[in-house]
Design an enzyme around this catalytic site. Structure first.
Site, mmCIF file in Angstrom:
data_model
loop_
_atom_site.group_PDB
_atom_site.id
_atom_site.type_symbol
_atom_site.label_atom_id
_atom_site.label_comp_id
_atom_site.label_asym_id
_atom_site.label_seq_id
_atom_site.Cartn_x
_atom_site.Cartn_y
_atom_site.Cartn_z
ATOM 1 N N THR A 97 32.328 74.021 75.014
ATOM 2 C CA THR A 97 32.992 75.456 74.722
ATOM 3 C C THR A 97 33.464 75.419 73.106
ATOM 4 O OG1 THR A 97 33.820 75.906 76.764
ATOM 5 C CG2 THR A 97 34.769 77.192 75.292
ATOM 6 N N LYS A 172 30.963 82.450 77.442
ATOM 7 C CA LYS A 172 31.872 81.488 78.276
ATOM 8 C C LYS A 172 33.339 81.615 77.685
ATOM 9 C CE LYS A 172 33.293 77.854 80.416
ATOM 10 N NZ LYS A 172 34.217 77.045 79.505
#
Length: 296
Positions: A97, A172
């Protein structure tokens, strides 16, 4: 063409489970990690050890699962980095991420070098990684995503292909923002009912409107105060909310709840919570209530 050889770089709480499932699915897996113990554990399961990043970049795909932008950039770029070490037909899958800016930089750098790149962050905690139950959000050129699909099938229960532009997978970040919002809201709600004499576990069981896994998982952690060991450490939660706010600032989208979450994470970390799971943010409301008793 099915994936036969997979390199995995980064064997943290998530990467170790992902690598193990790739081995179990029958892939030839080479693993690299800064600390050797996790490499050796996977070698015992059938993996091949890599002493350098380049040694993990010789297969059909190389999957990276690293903590933050600095870790990803540090291993992706440079003369001995992933981009320089992969062959033109090898696809780099980034499951970390990361910031929108780095995702764009990686996309451009891979394209300039004639290398394949797929951004594929995942939803799920370490237990989901260990049981191949992750949800994969993939974005990249169609031929690269197709090559990566067998690897995704080995690590997750479902893959969402959303775009041929890798930075699109940075949605995300918005998902982690939603999870953080749920954690804070659960903590506040449980602090309220607890002060009213209702058992927090009973409250969780009777809250049938909120039966989604995210409520059940984090609700149980908050109700039980089970913030150690950290499945997803609080500093990583703070990092992700910061990335959300950076993206929001660039796009000029006000996110007042994200700003509140940033401050809540700062409070947790300032109080020595670096070693705790990010769900410990959900325990702050109860601590605030207890503190008000002592100050009264």
């Amino acid at each position: 063409m099915p994936v036969k050889r997979v390199g995995v770089i980064g064997l943290g709480n998530m990467g170790v489970g992902m690598a193990a499932n790739l081995i179990r699915a029958g892939h030839e897996v080479t693993v690299y990690n800064r600390s050797r113990a996790k490499v050796d554990a996977l070698v015992a399961e059938g993996a091949r050890p890599a002493d350098r990043v380049a040694e993990a970049c010789t297969g059909d795909v190389v999957l990276t699962m690293l903590a933050d932008d600095d870790a990803v950039a540090g291993l992706a770029f440079g003369d001995e980095g992933i981009i320089a070490s992969t062959a033109p037909d090898t696809v780099h899958i980034s499951s970390s991420t990361i910031s929108v800016g780095l995702a764009k930089h990686l996309t451009e750098a891979h394209a300039a070098a004639g290398r394949g790149f797929v951004s594929a962050p995942v939803f799920g905690r370490p237990e989901a990684a260990a049981s191949a139950a992750l949800f994969v959000v993939a974005a990249g050129p169609a031929e690269c995503v197709d090559l990566a699909m067998p690897a995704f099938a080995a690590i997750g229960q479902r893959t969402f292909v959303i775009s041929e532009d890798p930075p699109a997978a940075n949605l995300k970040l918005s998902g982690n923002f939603l999870i953080g919002s749920v954690i804070e809201s659960l903590g506040e709600a449980m602090a309220l009912v607890d002060r009213g004499g209702v058992d927090k576990h009973q409250y969780l069981d009777t809250s049938t409107l909120f039966s989604a896994p995210v409520y059940r998982t984090y609700g149980a952690l908050i109700a039980g105060g089970q913030f150690e060991p950290a499945g997803f450490a609080a500093p990583l939660g703070h990092k992700d909310i910061g990335l959300v706010l950076a993206a929001a600032e660039e796009l000029r989208v006000p996110l007042p709840i994200a700003s509140l979450l940033r401050d809540r994470f700062l409070r947790l970390l300032a109080g020595g919570g670096d070693h705790l799971d990010w769900s410990a943010v959900g325990g702050l409301a109860a601590r605030d209530a207890a503190a008000s008793d002592h100050s009264a």
